[in-house]
Motif scaffolding. Structure first.
Motif, PDB file in Angstrom:
ATOM      1  N   PRO A 108     -37.045  10.764   2.883  1.00 44.12           N
ATOM      2  CA  PRO A 108     -37.997  10.015   3.115  1.00 44.12           C
ATOM      3  C   PRO A 108     -38.608   9.993   4.051  1.00 44.12           C
ATOM      4  O   PRO A 108     -39.875   9.596   4.492  1.00 44.12           O
ATOM      5  N   ARG A 109     -38.112  10.470   5.575  1.00 45.51           N
ATOM      6  CA  ARG A 109     -38.672  10.544   6.739  1.00 45.51           C
ATOM      7  C   ARG A 109     -39.737  11.984   6.632  1.00 45.51           C
ATOM      8  O   ARG A 109     -40.795  11.766   7.354  1.00 45.51           O
ATOM      9  N   VAL A 110     -39.301  12.699   6.449  1.00 43.32           N
ATOM     10  CA  VAL A 110     -39.845  14.159   5.961  1.00 43.32           C
ATOM     11  C   VAL A 110     -41.380  13.704   5.332  1.00 43.32           C
ATOM     12  O   VAL A 110     -42.412  13.945   5.804  1.00 43.32           O
ATOM     13  N   GLN A 111     -41.216  12.808   4.111  1.00 48.32           N
ATOM     14  CA  GLN A 111     -42.460  12.584   3.606  1.00 48.32           C
ATOM     15  C   GLN A 111     -43.370  11.658   4.426  1.00 48.32           C
ATOM     16  O   GLN A 111     -44.549  12.041   4.385  1.00 48.32           O
ATOM     17  N   GLN A 112     -43.021  10.696   5.149  1.00 45.43           N
ATOM     18  CA  GLN A 112     -43.969  10.007   6.124  1.00 45.43           C
ATOM     19  C   GLN A 112     -44.495  10.684   7.069  1.00 45.43           C
ATOM     20  O   GLN A 112     -45.470  10.551   7.438  1.00 45.43           O
ATOM     21  N   ILE A 113     -43.527  11.658   7.729  1.00 45.48           N
ATOM     22  CA  ILE A 113     -44.304  12.520   8.741  1.00 45.48           C
ATOM     23  C   ILE A 113     -45.344  13.543   8.135  1.00 45.48           C
ATOM     24  O   ILE A 113     -46.323  13.561   8.988  1.00 45.48           O
ATOM     25  N   PHE A 114     -44.905  14.129   7.196  1.00 47.59           N
ATOM     26  CA  PHE A 114     -45.738  15.063   6.677  1.00 47.59           C
ATOM     27  C   PHE A 114     -47.250  14.392   6.123  1.00 47.59           C
ATOM     28  O   PHE A 114     -48.248  14.984   6.390  1.00 47.59           O
ATOM     29  N   GLU A 115     -46.939  13.367   5.509  1.00 51.51           N
ATOM     30  CA  GLU A 115     -48.333  12.493   5.124  1.00 51.51           C
ATOM     31  C   GLU A 115     -49.132  12.217   6.140  1.00 51.51           C
ATOM     32  O   GLU A 115     -50.360  12.201   5.969  1.00 51.51           O
ATOM     33  N   PHE A 116     -48.376  11.890   7.410  1.00 50.00           N
ATOM     34  CA  PHE A 116     -49.161  11.257   8.626  1.00 50.00           C
ATOM     35  C   PHE A 116     -49.838  12.816   9.061  1.00 50.00           C
ATOM     36  O   PHE A 116     -51.146  12.518   9.485  1.00 50.00           O
ATOM     37  N   VAL A 117     -49.049  13.615   9.404  1.00 46.22           N
ATOM     38  CA  VAL A 117     -49.827  15.107   9.861  1.00 46.22           C
ATOM     39  C   VAL A 117     -50.781  15.389   9.288  1.00 46.22           C
ATOM     40  O   VAL A 117     -51.701  15.840   9.655  1.00 46.22           O
ATOM     41  N   PHE A 118     -50.492  15.790   7.992  1.00 50.87           N
ATOM     42  CA  PHE A 118     -51.592  16.497   7.136  1.00 50.87           C
ATOM     43  C   PHE A 118     -52.742  15.375   6.915  1.00 50.87           C
ATOM     44  O   PHE A 118     -53.946  16.160   6.551  1.00 50.87           O
ATOM     45  N   GLY A 119     -52.732  14.057   6.648  1.00 53.12           N
ATOM     46  CA  GLY A 119     -53.691  13.332   6.073  1.00 53.12           C
ATOM     47  C   GLY A 119     -53.933  13.566   4.974  1.00 53.12           C
ATOM     48  O   GLY A 119     -53.252  14.194   4.059  1.00 53.12           O
ATOM     49  N   SER A 120     -55.572  13.145   4.426  1.00 52.59           N
ATOM     50  CA  SER A 120     -55.637  13.446   3.188  1.00 52.59           C
ATOM     51  C   SER A 120     -56.366  14.796   3.034  1.00 52.59           C
ATOM     52  O   SER A 120     -56.423  15.845   4.072  1.00 52.59           O
ATOM     53  N   GLY A 121     -56.607  15.225   1.813  1.00 46.24           N
ATOM     54  CA  GLY A 121     -57.210  16.414   1.431  1.00 46.24           C
ATOM     55  C   GLY A 121     -55.991  17.488   1.187  1.00 46.24           C
ATOM     56  O   GLY A 121     -56.399  18.542   0.920  1.00 46.24           O
ATOM     57  N   TYR A 122     -54.694  17.151   1.086  1.00 45.42           N
ATOM     58  CA  TYR A 122     -53.663  17.930   0.775  1.00 45.42           C
ATOM     59  C   TYR A 122     -52.791  17.338  -0.455  1.00 45.42           C
ATOM     60  O   TYR A 122     -52.788  16.341  -0.342  1.00 45.42           O
ATOM     61  N   ARG A 123     -52.449  18.299  -1.351  1.00 40.91           N
ATOM     62  CA  ARG A 123     -51.861  17.919  -2.579  1.00 40.91           C
ATOM     63  C   ARG A 123     -50.186  18.357  -1.949  1.00 40.91           C
ATOM     64  O   ARG A 123     -49.947  19.387  -1.671  1.00 40.91           O
ATOM     65  N   MET A 124     -49.393  16.919  -1.855  1.00 42.00           N
ATOM     66  CA  MET A 124     -48.132  17.525  -1.370  1.00 42.00           C
ATOM     67  C   MET A 124     -47.145  16.789  -2.438  1.00 42.00           C
ATOM     68  O   MET A 124     -47.361  15.818  -3.082  1.00 42.00           O
ATOM     69  N   ARG A 125     -45.931  17.589  -2.436  1.00 42.32           N
ATOM     70  CA  ARG A 125     -44.877  17.271  -3.907  1.00 42.32           C
ATOM     71  C   ARG A 125     -43.552  17.333  -2.505  1.00 42.32           C
ATOM     72  O   ARG A 125     -43.561  18.407  -1.731  1.00 42.32           O
ATOM     73  N   PHE A 126     -42.826  16.486  -2.717  1.00 40.58           N
ATOM     74  CA  PHE A 126     -41.582  16.536  -1.899  1.00 40.58           C
ATOM     75  C   PHE A 126     -40.256  16.713  -2.892  1.00 40.58           C
ATOM     76  O   PHE A 126     -40.236  16.010  -3.852  1.00 40.58           O
ATOM     77  N   VAL A 127     -39.531  17.634  -2.353  1.00 43.40           N
ATOM     78  CA  VAL A 127     -38.572  18.148  -3.219  1.00 43.40           C
ATOM     79  C   VAL A 127     -37.166  17.908  -2.459  1.00 43.40           C
ATOM     80  O   VAL A 127     -37.330  18.629  -1.505  1.00 43.40           O
ATOM     81  N   SER A 128     -36.136  17.405  -2.986  1.00 44.15           N
ATOM     82  CA  SER A 128     -34.924  17.295  -2.336  1.00 44.15           C
ATOM     83  C   SER A 128     -33.762  18.097  -2.661  1.00 44.15           C
ATOM     84  O   SER A 128     -33.613  18.282  -4.057  1.00 44.15           O
ATOM     85  N   THR A 129     -32.727  18.693  -2.080  1.00 42.87           N
ATOM     86  CA  THR A 129     -31.330  19.071  -2.418  1.00 42.87           C
ATOM     87  C   THR A 129     -30.719  18.018  -2.577  1.00 42.87           C
ATOM     88  O   THR A 129     -30.823  17.157  -1.729  1.00 42.87           O
ATOM     89  N   GLN A 130     -29.672  17.998  -3.226  1.00 43.19           N
ATOM     90  CA  GLN A 130     -28.414  17.068  -3.169  1.00 43.19           C
ATOM     91  C   GLN A 130     -27.258  17.749  -2.456  1.00 43.19           C
ATOM     92  O   GLN A 130     -26.540  18.701  -2.677  1.00 43.19           O
ATOM     93  N   ILE A 131     -27.100  17.197  -1.049  1.00 45.28           N
ATOM     94  CA  ILE A 131     -25.850  17.759  -0.266  1.00 45.28           C
ATOM     95  C   ILE A 131     -25.336  16.411   0.218  1.00 45.28           C
ATOM     96  O   ILE A 131     -25.862  15.625   0.788  1.00 45.28           O
ATOM     97  N   ASP A 132     -23.947  16.794   0.581  1.00 43.97           N
ATOM     98  CA  ASP A 132     -23.171  15.813   1.185  1.00 43.97           C
ATOM     99  C   ASP A 132     -23.698  15.614   2.770  1.00 43.97           C
ATOM    100  O   ASP A 132     -24.063  16.593   3.289  1.00 43.97           O
ATOM    101  N   HIS A 133     -23.550  14.415   3.304  1.00 45.36           N
ATOM    102  CA  HIS A 133     -23.909  14.321   4.660  1.00 45.36           C
ATOM    103  C   HIS A 133     -22.816  13.308   5.227  1.00 45.36           C
ATOM    104  O   HIS A 133     -22.200  12.720   4.656  1.00 45.36           O
ATOM    105  N   THR A 134     -22.872  13.587   6.678  1.00 45.36           N
ATOM    106  CA  THR A 134     -21.783  12.688   7.266  1.00 45.36           C
ATOM    107  C   THR A 134     -22.344  11.304   7.502  1.00 45.36           C
ATOM    108  O   THR A 134     -23.446  10.849   7.254  1.00 45.36           O
ATOM    109  N   ARG A 135     -21.383  10.401   7.654  1.00 42.27           N
ATOM    110  CA  ARG A 135     -21.842   9.132   7.987  1.00 42.27           C
ATOM    111  C   ARG A 135     -22.432   8.839   9.088  1.00 42.27           C
ATOM    112  O   ARG A 135     -22.326   9.691  10.112  1.00 42.27           O
ATOM    113  N   GLY A 136     -23.109   7.926   9.109  1.00 40.49           N
ATOM    114  CA  GLY A 136     -24.267   7.524  10.082  1.00 40.49           C
ATOM    115  C   GLY A 136     -25.449   8.332  10.151  1.00 40.49           C
ATOM    116  O   GLY A 136     -26.559   8.198  11.030  1.00 40.49           O
ATOM    117  N   VAL A 137     -25.781   9.297   9.353  1.00 42.78           N
ATOM    118  CA  VAL A 137     -27.073  10.066   9.091  1.00 42.78           C
ATOM    119  C   VAL A 137     -28.236   9.061   8.607  1.00 42.78           C
ATOM    120  O   VAL A 137     -29.173   8.995   9.329  1.00 42.78           O
TER     121      VAL A 137
END
Length: 182
Positions: A108-137
């Motif tokens: 979710p953070r990656v998508q907001q950052i990349f869409e902001f930095v790249f702006g319009s004019g790019y086609r972007m797809r966002f794909v996630s892996t499923q990995i456990d993460h520690t509490r507090g992430v």
């Protein structure tokens, strides 16, 4: 694909490995595509760039041909990944379609950052892996996104030069506060 961590010998942690496996799977499905790796030598006990560790793993473990891998070692964080990949790899290569791979908790953070930095004019797809993460992430991701928004408040989306100037003046990983100034 965005890296997570590696050990001092350049061996990727489980999160980085899962991201690379997902990216390699996409790469193998689209023969004309290329893999972009990003990241600096963030470890004080190693001179290995994480972008190079991912590149080498893609080549040596997954059999990806060297000509299909583009690498940039400027980024110190996710904002840097987006900005320097755009500035140093995507724009010079005239790439318009991007698939960005990261972990589910990070996407979710990656998508907001990349869409902001790249702006319009790019086609972007966002794909996630499923990995456990520690509490507090989740709290860390929310705090990081809030810091990103605050740092780049008033900068127009897609304005590469303005984003770069704000990054090197205001972002603590680039302005000399935490690491040497960029």
């Amino acid at each position: 694909m965005l890296a997570n961590l590696m050990d001092r010998y350049g061996r990727l942690n489980d999160d980085s490995s899962a991201r690379l496996e997902t990216a390699v799977g996409i790469l193998k499905e689209t023969p004309k595509s290329r893999l972009i790796t990003s990241g600096w030598n963030y470890r004080p006990d190693s001179s290995i760039m994480i972008a190079h560790a991912m590149r080498d793993c893609a080549r040596n473990v997954h059999g990806i041909a060297p000509h299909r891998i583009l690498t940039d070692s400027s980024a110190r964080d996710t904002v840097g990944d987006a900005l320097f990949v755009k500035r140093n790899v995507v724009e010079p290569s005239h790439i318009r379609d991007l698939t960005v791979v990261s972990s589910a908790y990070h996407l979710p953070r990656v998508q907001q950052i990349f869409e902001f930095v790249f702006g319009s004019g790019y086609r972007m797809r966002f794909v996630s892996t499923q990995i456990d993460h520690t509490r507090g992430v989740e709290k860390s991701e929310i705090a990081s996104l809030a810091a990103f928004r605050s740092t780049f408040d008033g900068v127009l989306p897609g304005d590469t030069e303005a984003i770069f100037q704000r990054l090197v003046r205001k972002h603590p990983l680039y302005n000399g506060t935490v690491h040497p100034a960029f």
